[in-house]
Write a protein that holds these residues in place. Sequence first.
Motif, mmCIF file in Angstrom:
data_model
loop_
_atom_site.group_PDB
_atom_site.id
_atom_site.type_symbol
_atom_site.label_atom_id
_atom_site.label_comp_id
_atom_site.label_asym_id
_atom_site.label_seq_id
_atom_site.Cartn_x
_atom_site.Cartn_y
_atom_site.Cartn_z
ATOM 1 N N THR A 63 22.172 22.311 3.514
ATOM 2 C CA THR A 63 22.615 21.074 2.591
ATOM 3 C C THR A 63 21.555 20.148 2.777
ATOM 4 O O THR A 63 21.160 19.647 3.346
ATOM 5 C CB THR A 63 24.179 20.535 3.248
ATOM 6 N N GLY A 64 21.221 19.763 1.509
ATOM 7 C CA GLY A 64 20.645 19.298 1.271
ATOM 8 C C GLY A 64 21.334 17.800 0.597
ATOM 9 O O GLY A 64 22.158 17.576 -0.137
ATOM 10 N N TYR A 65 19.681 16.110 0.439
ATOM 11 C CA TYR A 65 20.360 15.424 -0.690
ATOM 12 C C TYR A 65 18.933 14.613 -0.618
ATOM 13 O O TYR A 65 18.263 14.412 -0.149
ATOM 14 C CB TYR A 65 21.437 13.997 0.810
ATOM 15 N N THR A 66 19.436 13.944 -1.757
ATOM 16 C CA THR A 66 17.978 13.939 -2.118
ATOM 17 C C THR A 66 18.407 12.479 -3.686
ATOM 18 O O THR A 66 19.245 12.716 -4.151
ATOM 19 C CB THR A 66 16.912 14.055 -2.994
ATOM 20 N N LEU A 67 18.158 10.824 -3.458
ATOM 21 C CA LEU A 67 17.660 10.664 -4.749
ATOM 22 C C LEU A 67 18.191 11.524 -6.282
ATOM 23 O O LEU A 67 19.086 10.814 -7.666
ATOM 24 C CB LEU A 67 17.250 9.439 -5.028
ATOM 25 N N GLU A 68 17.882 11.947 -6.113
ATOM 26 C CA GLU A 68 17.420 12.690 -7.955
ATOM 27 C C GLU A 68 18.025 13.716 -8.087
ATOM 28 O O GLU A 68 17.642 15.073 -7.430
ATOM 29 C CB GLU A 68 15.811 13.158 -8.043
ATOM 30 N N GLN A 69 18.714 13.547 -9.112
ATOM 31 C CA GLN A 69 20.025 14.801 -9.492
ATOM 32 C C GLN A 69 19.343 16.012 -9.580
ATOM 33 O O GLN A 69 19.769 17.672 -9.204
ATOM 34 C CB GLN A 69 20.805 14.707 -10.867
ATOM 35 N N ASP A 70 18.155 16.643 -10.343
ATOM 36 C CA ASP A 70 17.335 18.038 -10.807
ATOM 37 C C ASP A 70 16.823 18.848 -9.575
ATOM 38 O O ASP A 70 16.997 19.719 -9.214
ATOM 39 C CB ASP A 70 15.966 16.832 -11.392
ATOM 40 N N LYS A 71 16.414 16.927 -8.401
ATOM 41 C CA LYS A 71 16.203 18.511 -6.948
ATOM 42 C C LYS A 71 17.278 18.295 -6.671
ATOM 43 O O LYS A 71 17.460 19.807 -5.506
ATOM 44 C CB LYS A 71 15.613 17.556 -6.602
ATOM 45 N N LEU A 72 19.221 18.517 -6.718
ATOM 46 C CA LEU A 72 20.128 19.217 -5.791
ATOM 47 C C LEU A 72 20.168 20.345 -6.826
ATOM 48 O O LEU A 72 20.593 20.723 -6.218
ATOM 49 C CB LEU A 72 20.816 17.515 -5.844
ATOM 50 N N GLN A 73 20.060 20.173 -8.112
ATOM 51 C CA GLN A 73 20.219 21.368 -8.620
ATOM 52 C C GLN A 73 19.224 22.610 -8.635
ATOM 53 O O GLN A 73 19.115 23.189 -8.381
ATOM 54 C CB GLN A 73 20.399 21.294 -9.816
ATOM 55 N N ARG A 74 17.550 22.126 -8.619
ATOM 56 C CA ARG A 74 17.076 23.051 -7.904
ATOM 57 C C ARG A 74 17.285 23.622 -6.472
ATOM 58 O O ARG A 74 17.314 24.945 -6.331
ATOM 59 C CB ARG A 74 15.632 22.475 -7.870
ATOM 60 N N LEU A 75 17.790 22.889 -5.402
ATOM 61 C CA LEU A 75 18.405 23.462 -4.129
ATOM 62 C C LEU A 75 19.265 24.058 -4.313
ATOM 63 O O LEU A 75 19.824 25.280 -3.814
ATOM 64 C CB LEU A 75 18.564 22.790 -2.993
ATOM 65 N N ALA A 76 20.520 23.936 -5.490
ATOM 66 C CA ALA A 76 21.947 24.362 -5.409
ATOM 67 C C ALA A 76 21.129 26.110 -6.533
ATOM 68 O O ALA A 76 21.786 27.497 -5.848
ATOM 69 C CB ALA A 76 22.800 23.841 -6.201
ATOM 70 N N ASP A 77 20.313 25.812 -7.174
ATOM 71 C CA ASP A 77 20.313 26.731 -7.433
ATOM 72 C C ASP A 77 19.371 27.728 -6.546
ATOM 73 O O ASP A 77 19.094 28.966 -7.076
ATOM 74 C CB ASP A 77 18.760 26.699 -8.940
ATOM 75 N N ASN A 78 18.747 27.805 -5.715
ATOM 76 C CA ASN A 78 18.112 28.432 -5.198
ATOM 77 C C ASN A 78 18.887 28.792 -3.286
ATOM 78 O O ASN A 78 18.149 29.142 -2.744
ATOM 79 C CB ASN A 78 16.594 27.501 -4.077
ATOM 80 N N GLY A 79 20.017 28.448 -3.608
ATOM 81 C CA GLY A 79 20.798 28.686 -2.458
ATOM 82 C C GLY A 79 20.524 27.866 -1.678
ATOM 83 O O GLY A 79 22.261 28.157 -1.013
ATOM 84 N N GLY A 80 21.349 26.899 -1.825
ATOM 85 C CA GLY A 80 21.318 25.682 -0.999
ATOM 86 C C GLY A 80 22.795 25.361 -1.480
ATOM 87 O O GLY A 80 23.172 25.248 -2.329
#
Length: 98
Positions: free
Chosen positions: A31-48
């Motif tokens: 489960t990840g957190y960062t300030l940049e929405q695109d990076k959160l989307q990248r994590l979700a797109d990769n199964g996180g």
Amino acid sequence: MSTLPKIAWIGLGIMGSPMAENLIKAGYAVTGYTLEQDKLQRLADNGGTAAGSIAEAVKDADVVITMVPASPQVEAIAYGPDGIVENAKSGALLIDMS
């Protein structure tokens, strides 16, 4: 049911994103957190799992990994309002790779 520890990753930048993704590929729940929405989307797109806050990211984690720019940011996310110390479960391991 996985016996692998649940991981929270705070800071999904140039190094953090691919490292978190490698843990996902190895079978860890991240489960990840960062300030940049695109990076959160990248994590979700990769199964996180993308979290909306640090508190949300760390609440069920066995291991919390931080990868942020420098000491002031580490202190802010660890000890600040809604930070790691206030919200991580007892016994969680904190690994700072900043």
